[in-house]
Design a protein around this motif. Structure first.
Motif, PDB file in Angstrom:
ATOM      1  N   ARG A  63       0.804  -1.217   0.040  1.00 36.13           N
ATOM      2  CA  ARG A  63      -0.026   0.075  -0.053  1.00 36.13           C
ATOM      3  C   ARG A  63       0.888   1.241   0.074  1.00 36.13           C
ATOM      4  N   TYR A  64       0.362   2.255  -0.555  1.00 36.50           N
ATOM      5  CA  TYR A  64       1.063   3.759  -0.666  1.00 36.50           C
ATOM      6  C   TYR A  64       2.350   3.477  -1.412  1.00 36.50           C
ATOM      7  N   GLN A  65       2.322   2.621  -2.318  1.00 38.62           N
ATOM      8  CA  GLN A  65       3.659   2.418  -2.802  1.00 38.62           C
ATOM      9  C   GLN A  65       4.255   3.555  -3.421  1.00 38.62           C
ATOM     10  N   ASN A  66       3.593   4.356  -4.116  1.00 38.52           N
ATOM     11  CA  ASN A  66       4.070   5.508  -4.713  1.00 38.52           C
ATOM     12  C   ASN A  66       4.446   6.769  -3.959  1.00 38.52           C
ATOM     13  N   GLU A 125       9.052   9.599  -0.989  1.00 36.88           N
ATOM     14  CA  GLU A 125       9.820   9.761   0.172  1.00 36.88           C
ATOM     15  C   GLU A 125      10.942   9.394   0.236  1.00 36.88           C
ATOM     16  N   HIS A 126      11.272   7.995  -0.184  1.00 31.84           N
ATOM     17  CA  HIS A 126      12.536   7.356  -0.037  1.00 31.84           C
ATOM     18  C   HIS A 126      13.436   8.409  -1.174  1.00 31.84           C
ATOM     19  N   ALA A 127      12.912   8.697  -2.371  1.00 30.27           N
ATOM     20  CA  ALA A 127      13.567   9.254  -3.385  1.00 30.27           C
ATOM     21  C   ALA A 127      14.136  10.578  -3.044  1.00 30.27           C
ATOM     22  N   LEU A 128      13.072  11.210  -2.367  1.00 29.06           N
ATOM     23  CA  LEU A 128      13.610  12.823  -1.912  1.00 29.06           C
ATOM     24  C   LEU A 128      14.633  12.720  -0.712  1.00 29.06           C
ATOM     25  N   ARG A 129      14.594  11.583  -0.060  1.00 33.12           N
ATOM     26  CA  ARG A 129      15.794  11.328   1.200  1.00 33.12           C
ATOM     27  C   ARG A 129      16.961  11.308   0.465  1.00 33.12           C
ATOM     28  N   ARG A 130      16.872  10.268  -0.511  1.00 39.18           N
ATOM     29  CA  ARG A 130      18.329  10.007  -1.166  1.00 39.18           C
ATOM     30  C   ARG A 130      18.766  10.866  -2.065  1.00 39.18           C
ATOM     31  N   GLN A 131      17.955  11.852  -2.765  1.00 40.78           N
ATOM     32  CA  GLN A 131      18.566  12.842  -3.412  1.00 40.78           C
ATOM     33  C   GLN A 131      19.220  12.061  -4.585  1.00 40.78           C
ATOM     34  N   GLY A 137      26.517   7.182  -9.492  1.00 43.97           N
ATOM     35  CA  GLY A 137      26.659   7.978  -8.146  1.00 43.97           C
ATOM     36  C   GLY A 137      25.119   7.058  -7.666  1.00 43.97           C
ATOM     37  N   ALA A 138      24.536   7.757  -6.702  1.00 42.23           N
ATOM     38  CA  ALA A 138      23.294   7.083  -6.266  1.00 42.23           C
ATOM     39  C   ALA A 138      22.134   7.150  -7.021  1.00 42.23           C
ATOM     40  N   GLY A 139      21.189   6.096  -6.841  1.00 39.52           N
ATOM     41  CA  GLY A 139      20.266   5.829  -7.703  1.00 39.52           C
ATOM     42  C   GLY A 139      18.931   5.420  -7.016  1.00 39.52           C
ATOM     43  N   TYR A 140      17.874   5.358  -7.534  1.00 42.80           N
ATOM     44  CA  TYR A 140      16.668   4.972  -6.968  1.00 42.80           C
ATOM     45  C   TYR A 140      15.817   4.355  -8.132  1.00 42.80           C
ATOM     46  N   ASN A 141      15.085   3.307  -7.787  1.00 39.97           N
ATOM     47  CA  ASN A 141      14.074   2.649  -8.324  1.00 39.97           C
ATOM     48  C   ASN A 141      12.745   3.108  -8.119  1.00 39.97           C
ATOM     49  N   LEU A 142      12.136   4.029  -8.741  1.00 36.31           N
ATOM     50  CA  LEU A 142      10.693   4.364  -8.443  1.00 36.31           C
ATOM     51  C   LEU A 142       9.667   3.538  -9.431  1.00 36.31           C
ATOM     52  N   ALA A 143       9.993   2.684 -10.098  1.00 34.90           N
ATOM     53  CA  ALA A 143       9.001   1.852 -10.721  1.00 34.90           C
ATOM     54  C   ALA A 143       7.903   1.295  -9.760  1.00 34.90           C
TER      55      ALA A 143
END
Length: 408
Positions: A54-57, A62-68, A94-100
């Motif tokens: 739930r609340y996946q997006n 939030e995770h992505a905003l924190r990781r920049q 550099g640092a990345g994030y999977n928003l899929a």
């Protein structure tokens, strides 16, 4: 009965309820099943986080905003499961994030990028999984086609933040977090948004890969039967162009990836009469990129096609009596494994690095290469059909079409 004892009872009840709510909040806050607070993170306690139901997006935003992140990955479940931000091919970024997000389309990807930009996050590279099925019209047109659903904003959503802390569902997820710390086959989500699909290991061991491929094929075939063969959705291409323009305007390095569908899935495209549209879709993607580059001549946009019937895509499906035989590249025809995703990312980042013997896996597409790409796939199909005729047999396709329901 006087009012005083009754008021005292209500006061005590209110205190008990308030105390219970505080305890629930503290428990969820400390265990942190969604990785939102980060106050305590200890191995064997809460370091392993469960997959999101739930609340996946909202949580991923939030995770992505924190990781920049310096780069992000967008798409549906194929991207979430197949593309690991920690792949060696991406280490230099550099640092990345999977928003899929599973089950979502281009509208969600566009909204996610916009939200990050509005929050001041400026990823230099965006890898976008391109889903052919998303651009298909329904076979039975609705009276009014609903507009694509955009992702919910990550900020200004007091309700979901409250619910993620003070709810029975959150308590359940917190307890589940404690229980999976030593479970190698639990559904989990990494700190950078990657879903390793560990739970499929248990399914494969119990049922075998043949059953997993068959079930997914039945679901996919039913889904494809509900699609029209008469044209693509023009509004989805308009959305794509708007999305590309937004990214190009910021100087983002844009890498569009056509997923490496398994040969079984491509055979179903053929059986459903969708192959001509598949070719048209690729050509229109090239046209959209050209239109964006005409407006932004310095834009960095690449489109790489990993579909086809090559050595990876044509991986043999274990027989029903081979329950102990594992596949290397695919969980089932709908989802490729991290091992293949790592190769895809390597080719996307370094197109010249083709391993000997694997053909042209990952072909850059533009106006000049479209015909060559069609010839490549036709040649690969002949080889795949000769090696695995069962993939293209009427018996197999009939079995797939005998099932009702569908998902992606």
């Amino acid at each position: 009965m006087t009012a005083s004892p009754f008021k005292s009872y209500l006061a005590v009840l209110a205190l008990v309820l308030a105390g219970g709510a505080v305890l629930v909040g503290v428990f969820v806050f400390v265990v942190d099943p969604y990785g939102l607070y980060g106050v305590i993170r200890r191995d064997n306690f809460n370091a392993v986080k469960p997959g999101l139901s739930r609340y996946q997006n909202q949580i991923k935003q939030e995770h992505a905003l924190r990781r920049q992140p310096r780069f992000i990955i967008l798409g549906n479940s194929r991207a979430e499961i197949g593309f690991d931000p920690r792949a060696s091919a991406l280490s230099a970024l550099g640092a990345g994030y999977n928003l899929a997000i599973p089950g979502t389309g281009l509208a969600t990807s566009a909204s996610q990028f916009a939200q990050l930009r509005q929050a001041g996050v400026r990823p230099r590279t965006v890898i976008v999984g391109m889903e052919f099925i998303d651009f298909l019209n329904p076979a039975v047109a609705p009276s009014a086609r609903p507009a694509p659903a955009a992702a919910a904003p990550a900020h200004g959503r007091a309700f979901w933040r409250f619910d993620a802390l003070f709810s029975l569902a959150s308590v359940k997820d917190a307890v589940h977090t404690l229980c999976i710390q030593h479970d190698d086959e639990a559904a989990t989500l990494s700190a950078d948004g990657f879903n390793p699909l560990l739970e499929y290991g248990a399914h494969a061991r119990r049922d075998g890969y043949h059953k997993m491929f068959t079930q997914r094929a039945q679901e996919s075939a039913a889904n494809l039967r509900r699609k029209s063969t008469r044209g693509l959705a023009t509004e989805d291409f308009q959305l794509l162009r708007t999305f590309l323009l937004a990214m190009a305007a910021t100087g983002t390095d844009i890498k569009l990836v056509i997923y490496p569908y398994h040969a079984q899935m491509l055979a179903m495209f053929e059986a459903a009469g969708l192959w001509p549209l598949f070719e048209v879709w690729k050509a229109q993607l090239v046209q959209e990129i050209g239109a964006v580059k005409a407006r932004y001549p310095d834009a960095h946009i690449s489109l790489t096609d990993f579909s086809g019937y090559g050595a990876y895509n044509c991986e043999p499906i274990p027989a029903a009596d081979e329950r102990g035989t594992a596949t290397r590249w695919y969980w089932e025809a709908g989802h490729f494994k991290k091992a293949l995703g790592d190769i895809v990312l390597q080719r996307v980042m370094s197109p010249q690095d083709n391993a000997p013997g694997d053909g042209q896996f990952g072909m850059p597409l533009d106006d000049a290469s479209l015909e060559e790409n069609r010839a490549r796939i036709a040649q690969e199909r002949n080889s795949c059909a000769a090696a695995q005729p069962a993939l293209f047999s009427g018996q197999l396709l009939a079995a797939q079409h005998s099932h009702n329901g569908g998902s992606r």
